[in-house]
Design a protein around this motif. Structure first.
Motif, PDB file in Angstrom:
ATOM      1  N   GLU A   1      -8.384  36.067  11.191  1.00 28.73           N
ATOM      2  CA  GLU A   1      -8.843  37.243  10.591  1.00 28.73           C
ATOM      3  C   GLU A   1      -7.855  37.721   9.665  1.00 28.73           C
ATOM      4  N   ARG A   2      -6.632  37.950  10.261  1.00 19.03           N
ATOM      5  CA  ARG A   2      -5.525  38.686   9.264  1.00 19.03           C
ATOM      6  C   ARG A   2      -5.246  37.769   8.343  1.00 19.03           C
ATOM      7  N   LEU A   3      -5.054  36.344   8.290  1.00 20.01           N
ATOM      8  CA  LEU A   3      -4.764  35.628   7.152  1.00 20.01           C
ATOM      9  C   LEU A   3      -6.076  35.486   6.049  1.00 20.01           C
ATOM     10  N   ALA A   4      -7.330  35.642   6.730  1.00 20.76           N
ATOM     11  CA  ALA A   4      -8.386  35.574   5.589  1.00 20.76           C
ATOM     12  C   ALA A   4      -8.553  36.923   5.092  1.00 20.76           C
ATOM     13  N   MET A   5      -8.338  37.953   5.574  1.00 21.24           N
ATOM     14  CA  MET A   5      -8.338  39.199   4.737  1.00 21.24           C
ATOM     15  C   MET A   5      -7.275  39.231   3.691  1.00 21.24           C
TER      16      MET A   5
ATOM     17  N   ARG B   1     -17.789  39.879   4.692  1.00 21.86           N
ATOM     18  CA  ARG B   1     -18.954  39.610   5.631  1.00 21.86           C
ATOM     19  C   ARG B   1     -18.923  37.891   5.842  1.00 21.86           C
ATOM     20  N   LYS B   2     -19.000  37.448   4.963  1.00 27.06           N
ATOM     21  CA  LYS B   2     -19.037  35.690   4.972  1.00 27.06           C
ATOM     22  C   LYS B   2     -17.850  35.352   5.950  1.00 27.06           C
TER      23      LYS B   2
ATOM     24  N   GLU C   1     -16.028  36.833   8.248  1.00 30.48           N
ATOM     25  CA  GLU C   1     -16.187  37.418   9.547  1.00 30.48           C
ATOM     26  C   GLU C   1     -17.449  36.570  10.341  1.00 30.48           C
ATOM     27  N   HIS C   2     -18.547  36.245   9.567  1.00 31.26           N
ATOM     28  CA  HIS C   2     -19.325  35.364  10.168  1.00 31.26           C
ATOM     29  C   HIS C   2     -18.986  34.310  10.660  1.00 31.26           C
ATOM     30  N   LEU C   3     -18.349  33.395   9.552  1.00 35.92           N
ATOM     31  CA  LEU C   3     -17.676  32.066   9.982  1.00 35.92           C
ATOM     32  C   LEU C   3     -16.744  32.050  11.140  1.00 35.92           C
ATOM     33  N   ILE C   4     -15.838  33.001  11.106  1.00 38.85           N
ATOM     34  CA  ILE C   4     -14.994  33.293  12.144  1.00 38.85           C
ATOM     35  C   ILE C   4     -15.490  33.749  13.489  1.00 38.85           C
ATOM     36  N   ASP C   5     -16.727  34.605  13.464  1.00 36.12           N
ATOM     37  CA  ASP C   5     -17.280  34.793  14.620  1.00 36.12           C
ATOM     38  C   ASP C   5     -18.035  33.486  15.281  1.00 36.12           C
TER      39      ASP C   5
END
Length: 351
Positions: free
Chosen positions: A191-195, A215-216, A218-222
């Motif tokens: 999540e940190r790396l994605a942001m 949002r995309k 977060e959805h994939l990571i979830d």
């Protein structure tokens, strides 16, 4: 983009990839046959022991069965049963589209398309295929590195090209395996790396709608985080897939040995072939060519020249690649065509 448009796009891409594969194959065999007579090759093949050819074909069957069973195992962790024949169809599609696209990039997207078309959940299907890819790349890396260490003097005797291909293969497989496993198992870090990545992309004006992309992501990571929780809950699923993948690779790596035995070439033991083939696979898996055509044949000729007599390498390579790639490409193409029209609807409830 609608599913119908995606299908049309895939057809155009498939035709282009097939054309590129045909050109690369023609160039490869043109170069190879410059120094080898087709008549002499036919004479060698006519004396082949077809019992060993059959064992080579059986190895490809084991390769397919292991992938199909891995898919069934991973989907089973979500209480979703995939019929074996349907799973085998997905495995054929993976081989076919991986073979005709650069760096095998087309196999899993098409598997995912067929699985979701047949009614299997997108999240479960994508997670299962992502995990299978991670385990496969990890096992190629581990298998290859172990054999490089065991056969280090042999690797040192190879030319600069093989050494650079090995370094490239280790780097690409290592980065890909690590990246996929992090997505599955380390949610907070990803999540940190994605942001951070999204922030950089926004500043570079690559991404315009930051909130939509967040949002995309977060959805994939979830989705994949839930899959990681499933693995932690059922660790034996991961262990089984690792063992199936190891068997899958071993079967594939044994095909040159059976090709050698079929042609009555030398008395080299099977471990030598396992070692050389693992090193070869690590060297060419990351080469961005359809089916690594050209790179596989050239590397095969170079690596096996130190294992069997130089005059025997070419017919052994032709028979081995004929079984493990060209022949199986035709079979998987036919199976994929059947899969294309043999639609089925499965849901979690009725399976």
């Amino acid at each position: 983009m609608t599913i119908l448009k995606q299908k049309r796009m895939h057809k155009r891409q498939m035709l282009i990839c097939l054309a590129v594969l045909a050109v690369l194959s023609w160039m490869t065999f043109y170069i190879l046959f410059k120094d080898h007579s087709p008549e002499a090759l036919y004479e060698v093949f006519s004396r082949a022991d077809w019992r060993f050819v059959g064992l080579g074909v059986a190895c490809m069957a084991v390769y397919l069965i292991c992938e199909a069973e891995s898919i069934r195992t991973l989907m089973g962790a979500f209480q979703t049963k995939v019929p074996f024949l349907r799973s085998a169809g997905y495995s054929f599609a993976d081989f076919y589209f991986s073979a005709i696209t650069p760096s095998a990039t087309g196999g899993q997207p098409m598997q995912l398309y067929y699985m979701t078309r047949d009614g299997f959940g997108f999240a479960q299907s994508s997670f299962s295929l992502l995990t299978l890819a991670a385990v496969y790349q990890l096992m190629v890396l581990v298998y290859g590195v172990v054999m490089v260490i065991v056969k280090y003097p042999y690797v040192q005797s190879q030319g600069r090209l093989i050494k650079w291909l090995l370094i490239f293969g280790i780097a690409v497989n290592g980065i890909c395996s690590l990246g996929i496993l992090l997505v599955i198992l380390k949610r907070a870090l990803v999540e940190r790396l994605a942001m951070i990545g999204i922030t950089i992309a926004v500043k570079l004006r690559i991404i315009k709608d930051r909130k939509k992309m967040e949002r995309k992501a977060e959805h994939l990571i979830d989705e994949y985080s839930r899959g990681g929780e499933c693995f932690r809950k059922y660790p034996l699923v991961f262990v089984k897939v690792v063992l199936l993948t190891a068997l899958r690779l071993t079967a594939l790596f044994m095909i040159p040995y059976f090709a050698c035995m079929a042609l009555g070439i030398g008395d080299v033991g099977p471990f030598e072939f396992l070692a050389v083939q693992a090193i070869l696979s690590l060297a060419v898996t990351a080469v961005p060519l359809p089916g690594s055509v050209g790179a596989s044949e050239g590397s095969f000729m170079l690596l096996y020249s130190g294992v069997v007599a130089a005059g025997n390498v070419f017919p052994m390579m032709m028979l081995s690649r004929g079984i493990s790639f060209y022949g199986f490409l035709a079979v998987s193409g036919a199976a994929t065509l059947i899969l294309q029209f043999w639609k089925a609807g499965y849901t979690k409830e009725n399976t």
